[in-house]
Design an enzyme around this catalytic site. Sequence first.
Site, PDB file in Angstrom:
ATOM      1  N   HIS A  26      11.870 -19.914 -20.026  1.00 38.26           N
ATOM      2  CA  HIS A  26      12.794 -18.792 -19.882  1.00 38.26           C
ATOM      3  C   HIS A  26      13.631 -18.592 -21.137  1.00 38.26           C
ATOM      4  O   HIS A  26      14.387 -17.626 -21.245  1.00 38.26           O
ATOM      5  CB  HIS A  26      13.694 -19.056 -18.659  1.00 38.26           C
ATOM      6  CG  HIS A  26      14.527 -17.903 -18.227  1.00 38.26           C
ATOM      7  ND1 HIS A  26      15.905 -17.924 -18.283  1.00 38.26           N
ATOM      8  CD2 HIS A  26      14.186 -16.689 -17.735  1.00 38.26           C
ATOM      9  CE1 HIS A  26      16.380 -16.777 -17.829  1.00 38.26           C
ATOM     10  NE2 HIS A  26      15.364 -16.010 -17.492  1.00 38.26           N
ATOM     11  N   ARG A  44      28.204 -12.387 -11.932  1.00 41.37           N
ATOM     12  CA  ARG A  44      27.795 -11.060 -11.477  1.00 41.37           C
ATOM     13  C   ARG A  44      27.178 -11.066 -10.082  1.00 41.37           C
ATOM     14  O   ARG A  44      27.496 -10.247  -9.243  1.00 41.37           O
ATOM     15  CB  ARG A  44      26.801 -10.462 -12.475  1.00 41.37           C
ATOM     16  CG  ARG A  44      26.348  -9.053 -12.149  1.00 41.37           C
ATOM     17  CD  ARG A  44      24.898  -9.010 -11.698  1.00 41.37           C
ATOM     18  NE  ARG A  44      24.018  -9.509 -12.736  1.00 41.37           N
ATOM     19  CZ  ARG A  44      22.765  -9.875 -12.507  1.00 41.37           C
ATOM     20  NH1 ARG A  44      22.255  -9.804 -11.283  1.00 41.37           N
ATOM     21  NH2 ARG A  44      22.001 -10.324 -13.487  1.00 41.37           N
ATOM     22  N   HIS A  95      24.347  -9.357 -17.842  1.00 41.01           N
ATOM     23  CA  HIS A  95      23.225 -10.297 -17.932  1.00 41.01           C
ATOM     24  C   HIS A  95      23.475 -11.451 -18.901  1.00 41.01           C
ATOM     25  O   HIS A  95      22.714 -12.423 -18.922  1.00 41.01           O
ATOM     26  CB  HIS A  95      21.969  -9.523 -18.365  1.00 41.01           C
ATOM     27  CG  HIS A  95      20.682 -10.275 -18.187  1.00 41.01           C
ATOM     28  ND1 HIS A  95      19.978 -10.812 -19.243  1.00 41.01           N
ATOM     29  CD2 HIS A  95      19.977 -10.590 -17.075  1.00 41.01           C
ATOM     30  CE1 HIS A  95      18.890 -11.413 -18.799  1.00 41.01           C
ATOM     31  NE2 HIS A  95      18.862 -11.295 -17.490  1.00 41.01           N
ATOM     32  N   ARG A 143       9.882 -11.363 -20.421  1.00 44.02           N
ATOM     33  CA  ARG A 143       9.618 -10.013 -19.911  1.00 44.02           C
ATOM     34  C   ARG A 143       9.718  -9.053 -21.085  1.00 44.02           C
ATOM     35  O   ARG A 143      10.821  -8.746 -21.546  1.00 44.02           O
ATOM     36  CB  ARG A 143      10.637  -9.613 -18.832  1.00 44.02           C
ATOM     37  CG  ARG A 143      10.679 -10.507 -17.613  1.00 44.02           C
ATOM     38  CD  ARG A 143      11.636  -9.941 -16.565  1.00 44.02           C
ATOM     39  NE  ARG A 143      11.935 -10.886 -15.518  1.00 44.02           N
ATOM     40  CZ  ARG A 143      11.188 -11.086 -14.425  1.00 44.02           C
ATOM     41  NH1 ARG A 143      10.089 -10.376 -14.275  1.00 44.02           N
ATOM     42  NH2 ARG A 143      11.536 -11.967 -13.510  1.00 44.02           N
ATOM     43  N   ARG A 163       8.157 -13.416 -12.643  1.00 40.82           N
ATOM     44  CA  ARG A 163       7.834 -12.762 -11.375  1.00 40.82           C
ATOM     45  C   ARG A 163       7.793 -11.242 -11.495  1.00 40.82           C
ATOM     46  O   ARG A 163       8.708 -10.618 -12.029  1.00 40.82           O
ATOM     47  CB  ARG A 163       8.842 -13.171 -10.303  1.00 40.82           C
ATOM     48  CG  ARG A 163       8.500 -12.635  -8.917  1.00 40.82           C
ATOM     49  CD  ARG A 163       9.497 -13.079  -7.884  1.00 40.82           C
ATOM     50  NE  ARG A 163       9.359 -14.499  -7.573  1.00 40.82           N
ATOM     51  CZ  ARG A 163      10.332 -15.391  -7.724  1.00 40.82           C
ATOM     52  NH1 ARG A 163      11.485 -15.010  -8.208  1.00 40.82           N
ATOM     53  NH2 ARG A 163      10.136 -16.647  -7.413  1.00 40.82           N
TER      54      ARG A 163
END
Length: 716
Positions: A457, A586, A614, A395, A425
């Site tokens: 990823h 998280r 993250h 991304r 996505r």
Amino acid sequence: MPPSTDLTPETYLNRELSLIDFQKRVLELATDENIPLLERIKFIAIVGNNLDEFFMVRVPGYMQKMRMGIGRTRPDGYLPSVLMQQIHSEVNELIKEQRQTLEHLFSLLRTENIAILDLQDLSNEEREAVRSYFRTEVFPILTPLASDHARPFPFISNLSLNLGIYLERHHPDTDERSLEFARIKVPVGDGLPRLVNLNQVLPQYGGLPVEGHKFLWIEDVITDNLDVMFPGMTIAEAHPFRVLRNSDIDYELEWDEDEEKMLDVASIIEHGVRERRFGFVVRISVPNTISERMLTHLVRGLEIRDEREVYLIDGHLGTANLFEFASVDRPDLKYSAYVPRFPESFSPDTSIFEAIRHQDILVHHPYDSFTPVEEFFKQAAHDPAVLAIKATLYRVGKNSPVVQQLMEARDNDKQVTVLVELKARFDEENNLEWARQMEAKGVHVLYGVEELPVKTHAKVALVVRREGSGINRYVHLGTGNYNASTARLYTDLGLLTNNVEIANDANRLFNRLTGYAPETQYDRLQVAPEYLIHTLVDLVDNEIEAAQAGKPAHLIFKMNQLEEDVMIQKLYQASQAGVQVDLIVRGLCCLIPGLPGISDNIRVISIVGRFLEHSRVYYFQNAPHDLKFLAGSADLMRRNLYNRVEVVFPILEERLRERLMRFLRTQLRDNTFAWELRPDAKYYRRQPNGVAINSQDIFMRRSFGLLLPTQDEPSE
């Protein structure tokens, strides 16, 4: 005989319900009086946005299972029909709490002279100015679609906000009245704001002053001016409605029957993105004031099969648009601006490669600037000694400095190879556009490996540079994306190194991704789907053996989500062997801590605060030094460990391992924005008992947190 570690409904939480619990924690931040007021509105918007994605991505699968009669398949024991009922109940309660909180926040905003007004709050003069705005800027964009015996119910696109309108037509010859239906799509984001800024509209269209910051909902403006849209008709009633559709694109390989060939990856992505608009309806939201006849007509027209797909909302629909409040110029009602620091050994006017040769650099975003990562690409693009650049992109965002530098590198005759993950996505279209721009520049762009459903990823970049009589290689490895925007909002770790073994592994990885090398072996990097799960299991087993031998044994895992069966069973086994297990998760967590005889030694906390947690870090107390600390792109999810290309990397320098231990211990001590998951499967927010510890606030002052007991003040 030790208790069984088989996963059952008593030891395994449903992932969807755990994900809803995460939204509850986010919503709780909107109630926190210690958070600035406009930031609390933002958390309301985040919950709305997250729920939209939840319904578009997670719910459709269970709806399909219900229709196909598929029963229980996961250890939580939920049948799809029972789970759907539970989701409906919990989401309804969550939305109710969200709306109550929002109304309270709106009342607080009014004391600050910030308000979303009703049309009735305006004077006649102000209302006329809004009408002029409607005629000039809104009316030309709108397209009413009538529905009758000759014209079918119009298609309602995903995420769209609409007005359903009943109109009365008078027939003078018979003095009778007939009822007609029309729909207007409210094109928010396609030319119209959701919140009409009266500070702009009233001076421009009425020459009227405005005190404070005032807004109107765009659908209210349209509703108040429907007579302009339908001259000669009487408006009987008008109600907004909002539709969500299945958006979980199926990326199976497809056959083009016309061309008699397999479609290429880009074509499949384009087709899937187009199809997303036409998925079946998973949710319709309507105001709780809607008439029975209007609701019945919408349910019939949208072919809704289950009343659980209908959500009655108290107030205006679609809270994700409240992000527009960020435009309000009230710094006193927002977080204080934070300027990330530059990490050690780096300054913008020095060579990034010289700094990396000196020592490995570990950065902690957003506390450390993303600039060193951008400089890594920028200097590589313009350095005459650089021969090649290779990178994975997942991304990257709409305005990507990293992609721009990769294209400039090609302009400068570097060999540039980029694996762009088109299946990220909701970023598919953006990634596809960047991929085509890079291809036009001559960049070698690849879209995936072997089987399309396997996403790449991993976050890896490799620079090959000629130095002296040979070449040197520099590697960036990260837990987050090469995205300058999210690097200011997400907490992530990045490692810049020229370690030879890691560089060799990075070379092998790209060879694996771009060619045919299914039996590739790695020395330092732990790569999924081939090796990562096995390494993690072995390292947990090593802690179990240490505990059984009477040694102190400790696992600290930090991740976004925990769901994978084998790892949860291993963590239960570790707890039963006496290993202390601390988990910082998280989001969703399917493991239940504190169960007698099963998970007594496991503690789970979730940190939710100003920045989105993250990073993924895995600590093993008794592992060899080069495996004690691992960081990377993978959560402990089935998709990450089995269905994605992931890279987890070791922290090899002792000074950096000490920093990561400080980082983990600081988070474990958080008592301000941390929630504990307890054996009753509920989360409880920690309360300071003495000194308040906010880990994110500490990281803003010191990138890796509190000092260890034996440490002096570090340089970071």
